[in-house]
Motif scaffolding. Structure first.
Motif, PDB file in Angstrom:
ATOM      1  N   ALA A  24       6.831  82.536  42.010  1.00 24.56           N
ATOM      2  CA  ALA A  24       6.164  83.272  41.425  1.00 24.56           C
ATOM      3  C   ALA A  24       5.830  84.896  40.831  1.00 24.56           C
ATOM      4  O   ALA A  24       5.293  85.936  40.845  1.00 24.56           O
ATOM      5  CB  ALA A  24       6.658  84.526  43.213  1.00 24.56           C
ATOM      6  N   ARG A  59       4.407  94.058  42.729  1.00 24.77           N
ATOM      7  CA  ARG A  59       5.346  94.172  43.605  1.00 24.77           C
ATOM      8  C   ARG A  59       5.930  92.100  43.423  1.00 24.77           C
ATOM      9  O   ARG A  59       6.860  91.924  43.714  1.00 24.77           O
ATOM     10  CB  ARG A  59       5.415  93.796  45.208  1.00 24.77           C
ATOM     11  CG  ARG A  59       5.771  94.176  45.963  1.00 24.77           C
ATOM     12  CD  ARG A  59       5.439  94.489  47.635  1.00 24.77           C
ATOM     13  NE  ARG A  59       4.951  95.720  47.388  1.00 24.77           N
ATOM     14  CZ  ARG A  59       4.661  97.391  49.342  1.00 24.77           C
ATOM     15  NH1 ARG A  59       4.344  95.551  49.321  1.00 24.77           N
ATOM     16  NH2 ARG A  59       4.654  98.200  48.635  1.00 24.77           N
ATOM     17  N   ARG A  60       4.828  90.706  43.722  1.00 19.25           N
ATOM     18  CA  ARG A  60       5.324  89.508  43.216  1.00 19.25           C
ATOM     19  C   ARG A  60       6.165  89.699  43.004  1.00 19.25           C
ATOM     20  O   ARG A  60       7.013  88.563  42.919  1.00 19.25           O
ATOM     21  CB  ARG A  60       3.358  89.155  43.947  1.00 19.25           C
ATOM     22  CG  ARG A  60       3.577  87.535  43.777  1.00 19.25           C
ATOM     23  CD  ARG A  60       2.998  87.523  43.884  1.00 19.25           C
ATOM     24  NE  ARG A  60       2.754  85.882  44.548  1.00 19.25           N
ATOM     25  CZ  ARG A  60       2.589  84.768  43.440  1.00 19.25           C
ATOM     26  NH1 ARG A  60       3.035  84.676  42.710  1.00 19.25           N
ATOM     27  NH2 ARG A  60       3.090  83.252  44.141  1.00 19.25           N
ATOM     28  N   SER A  61       6.206  90.169  41.350  1.00 19.90           N
ATOM     29  CA  SER A  61       6.826  89.345  40.432  1.00 19.90           C
ATOM     30  C   SER A  61       8.277  90.159  40.061  1.00 19.90           C
ATOM     31  O   SER A  61       9.308  89.573  40.417  1.00 19.90           O
ATOM     32  CB  SER A  61       6.606  90.500  39.181  1.00 19.90           C
ATOM     33  OG  SER A  61       5.023  89.218  39.271  1.00 19.90           O
ATOM     34  N   ARG A  65      10.140  90.997  43.485  1.00 17.13           N
ATOM     35  CA  ARG A  65      10.680  90.116  44.582  1.00 17.13           C
ATOM     36  C   ARG A  65      11.398  88.975  44.577  1.00 17.13           C
ATOM     37  O   ARG A  65      12.237  88.212  44.456  1.00 17.13           O
ATOM     38  CB  ARG A  65       9.600  90.366  45.919  1.00 17.13           C
ATOM     39  CG  ARG A  65       9.595  91.508  46.606  1.00 17.13           C
ATOM     40  CD  ARG A  65      10.169  91.958  47.028  1.00 17.13           C
ATOM     41  NE  ARG A  65       9.847  93.063  47.916  1.00 17.13           N
ATOM     42  CZ  ARG A  65       9.202  93.410  48.512  1.00 17.13           C
ATOM     43  NH1 ARG A  65       9.136  92.428  49.387  1.00 17.13           N
ATOM     44  NH2 ARG A  65       9.231  94.398  48.703  1.00 17.13           N
TER      45      ARG A  65
END
Length: 432
Positions: free
Chosen positions: A203, A15-17, A19
């Protein structure tokens, strides 16, 4: 996200990558928008002649065309794609600041050259990051290969969607700042908007290529990593042996031969018909297709992963000749806005297919970005010829100019149908 078993679906990045990649595409689109029509407005206010402005813009265009393949080769050679993307963003920030602070011939020329090369590095670098993230999240085997291909199409579609929204937002913000403050302020704004893009890049997870998995899971998707011991020319020769590359390059050139000259011709028609409302209508002609692109791109990416690339191109590219024929009928200004929605359909498909087919064609070569550069050169050639050809024919007859562009769109469809073999790694074994 993980499923009920606690595992992440094949090809689904964390999810972080995800976003980070979303916002990187959004803010990069903001940054690139500063180098659109705002340059001409700004330099006009700085008392440049139209000839001088045209020369400066031509330098940027020529640099971009000449840099496509060298920039792709540089991105292939860099194992750390974050460095490639970050360096390109910083270079474009410097270009913005140089234009804002030093609106003179030499600094503007240097800024255009710097921007042209950096842009040719930035888009392939983002595509390479996408490729690496999806590859690292995939598994081996035929089912994993199919899932990886489908996930890659969906991810490229999501990239295009966020970039389209970023373009629309940036156009509005920069237009407002230019009106309220000054044209110079748009370039300071462009530089400021790049800072969140650098934070978004941080990120995104770093992925180390692993033979047979992260580099090329199940042979399903292309590699963004240069093979050891192979130079650029050897990699180029390997690519050039694939006839599908030339077939798709012909499709790319014909697509832009049809598409690039359409809106400039329509803008001239709108200006004559709409009078003082012309700017508003032209703005709607730009923004409405962007909305369509943002809505359709993720779906087109998923469809391309499920049914293949050719069927999607045949359906969506059909909007090109239809749009040209409708424009030739001399519609009212607000009908032109409605017709421009077809541009959103074809542009959404092209924005997804360009990196997706490049990934297909570069499987096993490690020359994904070099492939993108080759196709980008074909794109630039088609676009450059389109505006020249359309303008020359329209001087004789405006409807005929639109019909010539429509014919180029029809030729693009024929090329996809007759010349281009399916590139997707579709298999009979699909993930359950």
């Amino acid at each position: 996200m993980p499923d009920a078993t606690g595992t992440r679906p094949v090809g689904a990045i964390d999810r972080r990558s995800g976003r980070g990649l979303d916002w990187l595409n959004f803010f990069v689109a903001n940054l690139q928008t500063a180098f659109g029509p705002f340059i001409a407005v700004y330099l006009t206010q700085e008392h440049w002649t139209q000839g001088q402005i045209g020369q400066a813009l031509s330098i940027g265009t020529i640099t971009a065309m000449a840099s496509q393949m060298p920039a792709g080769a540089v991105v292939d050679a860099l194992r750390n794609k974050h460095v490639a993307a970050g360096s390109a963003i910083v270079a474009i920030i410097l270009s913005c600041l140089m234009l804002a602070v030093l609106p003179f011939r030499l600094p503007v020329t240097v800024a255009e050259i710097l921007h042209g090369f950096a842009s040719c590095m930035l888009n392939p670098a983002i595509a390479a990051l996408t490729l690496s993230l999806v590859a690292a999240a995939s598994i081996d085997g035929p089912a994993g290969g199919f899932a990886a291909s489908a996930a890659l199409g969906a991810r490229f579609g999501r990239n295009a969607s966020f970039a389209s929204v970023g373009n629309a937002v940036a156009a509005g913000l920069m237009g407002g700042v230019g009106w309220l403050v000054s044209a110079r302020a748009t370039f300071f704004l462009g530089a400021v908007l790049a800072i969140p893009g650098l934070l978004a890049l941080r990120a995104i997870a770093h992925t180390a290529p692993v033979a047979g998995k992260a580099d090329n899971p199940g042979g399903a998707i292309g590699s963004a990593v240069e093979p050891p011991g192979e130079n650029v020319w050897q990699g180029l020769r390997r690519l050039l042996r694939d006839r599908r590359l030339f077939a798709f390059a012909v499709c790319v050139a014909l697509f832009h031969l049809s598409n690039a000259g359409m809106l400039p011709l329509a803008a001239g028609q709108v200006t004559r018909q709409a009078g003082h409302l012309a700017e508003l209508v032209i703005a709607a002609c730009i923004l409405a297709p962007q909305l369509v692109v943002s809505l359709l791109s993720p779906r087109i990416g998923r469809w391309a992963g499920l049914v293949g690339r050719r069927p999607v191109m045949l359906v969506c590219f059909a909007a090109l000749p239809v749009r040209g024929v409708l424009m030739a009928m001399g519609p009212s200004p607000w009908m032109i806005v409605a017709i421009q929605l077809l541009d959103g359909l074809s542009s959404a498909a092209f924005g997804v297919m360009m990196p997706l087919v490049a990934s297909d064609l570069s499987r096993g070569t490690g020359r994904f970005n070099l492939c993108l550069g080759f196709l980008g050169t074909a794109m630039g050639a088609g676009a450059a010829l389109s505006t020249t050809l359309a303008g020359a024919v329209a001087d004789v007859s405006l409807p005929l100019g639109f019909l010539v562009l429509a014919a180029a769109g029809g030729a693009c469809l024929l090329a996809v149908w007759l010349l281009l073999a399916e590139t997707a790694p579709l298999t009979k074994v699909r993930p359950a």
